[in-house]
Scaffold this motif. Structure first.
Motif, PDB file in Angstrom:
ATOM      1  N   TYR A 172     -45.073 -69.789 -49.259  1.00 40.98           N
ATOM      2  CA  TYR A 172     -46.237 -70.479 -49.823  1.00 40.98           C
ATOM      3  C   TYR A 172     -46.142 -70.672 -51.337  1.00 40.98           C
ATOM      4  O   TYR A 172     -46.754 -71.584 -51.885  1.00 40.98           O
ATOM      5  N   VAL A 173     -45.430 -69.756 -52.008  1.00 40.18           N
ATOM      6  CA  VAL A 173     -45.348 -69.816 -53.467  1.00 40.18           C
ATOM      7  C   VAL A 173     -43.900 -69.678 -53.928  1.00 40.18           C
ATOM      8  O   VAL A 173     -43.037 -69.240 -53.170  1.00 40.18           O
ATOM      9  N   PHE A 201     -44.731 -66.871 -59.162  1.00 38.90           N
ATOM     10  CA  PHE A 201     -46.169 -66.938 -58.879  1.00 38.90           C
ATOM     11  C   PHE A 201     -46.922 -65.695 -59.344  1.00 38.90           C
ATOM     12  O   PHE A 201     -47.904 -65.801 -60.091  1.00 38.90           O
ATOM     13  N   HIS A 222     -55.731 -66.357 -59.985  1.00 42.05           N
ATOM     14  CA  HIS A 222     -54.957 -67.561 -59.704  1.00 42.05           C
ATOM     15  C   HIS A 222     -54.107 -67.872 -60.932  1.00 42.05           C
ATOM     16  O   HIS A 222     -54.430 -67.443 -62.032  1.00 42.05           O
ATOM     17  N   ARG A 280     -49.754 -74.393 -61.991  1.00 41.14           N
ATOM     18  CA  ARG A 280     -49.806 -74.672 -60.552  1.00 41.14           C
ATOM     19  C   ARG A 280     -48.447 -75.035 -59.976  1.00 41.14           C
ATOM     20  O   ARG A 280     -48.309 -75.221 -58.784  1.00 41.14           O
ATOM     21  N   VAL A 297     -46.805 -73.032 -56.946  1.00 42.76           N
ATOM     22  CA  VAL A 297     -47.326 -73.122 -55.575  1.00 42.76           C
ATOM     23  C   VAL A 297     -46.507 -74.133 -54.779  1.00 42.76           C
ATOM     24  O   VAL A 297     -46.295 -75.256 -55.219  1.00 42.76           O
ATOM     25  N   SER A 353     -50.473 -75.030 -50.620  1.00 43.16           N
ATOM     26  CA  SER A 353     -51.785 -74.515 -51.010  1.00 43.16           C
ATOM     27  C   SER A 353     -52.368 -73.571 -49.960  1.00 43.16           C
ATOM     28  O   SER A 353     -52.292 -73.834 -48.756  1.00 43.16           O
ATOM     29  N   ALA A 391     -53.796 -69.967 -54.390  1.00 43.37           N
ATOM     30  CA  ALA A 391     -52.495 -70.607 -54.578  1.00 43.37           C
ATOM     31  C   ALA A 391     -52.743 -72.069 -54.213  1.00 43.37           C
ATOM     32  O   ALA A 391     -52.558 -72.476 -53.064  1.00 43.37           O
ATOM     33  N   ASN A 412     -52.634 -76.276 -55.303  1.00 41.12           N
ATOM     34  CA  ASN A 412     -52.170 -77.395 -56.126  1.00 41.12           C
ATOM     35  C   ASN A 412     -53.361 -78.284 -56.442  1.00 41.12           C
ATOM     36  O   ASN A 412     -54.168 -78.568 -55.573  1.00 41.12           O
ATOM     37  N   GLN A 453     -58.893 -76.649 -56.961  1.00 44.49           N
ATOM     38  CA  GLN A 453     -59.111 -75.275 -57.395  1.00 44.49           C
ATOM     39  C   GLN A 453     -60.550 -75.077 -57.843  1.00 44.49           C
ATOM     40  O   GLN A 453     -61.190 -74.102 -57.482  1.00 44.49           O
TER      41      GLN A 453
END
Length: 158
Positions: A40-41, A45, A71, A75, A78, A81, A113, A115, A120
């Protein structure tokens, strides 16, 4: 901008119910490593999240569960998301949002996480709204499986 849907950001494999951590940095590192392993990341991160958390703390002393919503500022760390939900076995201190040194013993971490700045902000607003509702937080607290938490959040945030 496509319509944001909470269902698209929640994954059972990213909901941990018994994380053990020494402090907030340890918790974020463990959360980041797990999300990285699951794709995912990107590698930096957790460091990006810790860096931002030190500058702009995210802990909230809400009534039922004490929460943090860390967070990254960047970004570009990431890949996919997601909202990563982590209940701590024992609370760890995070710095209170808007404070330099007041701490909150956090029980549950909602790591974003995500984008896209608009997404966000929308998610942060929805989460903070939910945190202020005692019944919603009682429901999250009472959830005992990742699936229960996921389903509760889909209902509460949709």
């Amino acid at each position: 901008m496509e319509k944001y849907n909470i269902r698209d950001l929640l994954f059972e494999e990213l909901i941990e119910l018994t994380l053990e951590a020494e402090d907030f940095e340890d918790a974020i590192k463990k959360i980041g490593e797990d999300a990285y392993r699951k794709g995912y990341v990107k590698e930096g991160f957790a460091d990006a999240v810790i860096k931002r958390e030190k500058l702009y703390p995210t802990a909230l002393p809400t009534e039922v569960l004490k929460v943090a919503i860390p967070h990254p500022m960047e970004r570009d760390t990431v890949k996919k998301s997601a909202i990563i939900i982590t209940k701590l076995k024992t609370p760890v201190d995070f710095t209170l949002m808007g404070s330099d040194n007041e701490t909150v013993p956090v029980n549950i971490i909602f790591t974003l996480a995500v984008n896209g700045a608009e997404h966000q902000l929308t998610i942060l607003q929805k989460l903070v709204g939910m945190f202020s509702e005692k019944e919603s937080m009682e429901r999250i607290k009472a959830s005992t499986t990742p699936k229960e938490i996921m389903n509760s959040l889909i209902e509460l945030l949709s």
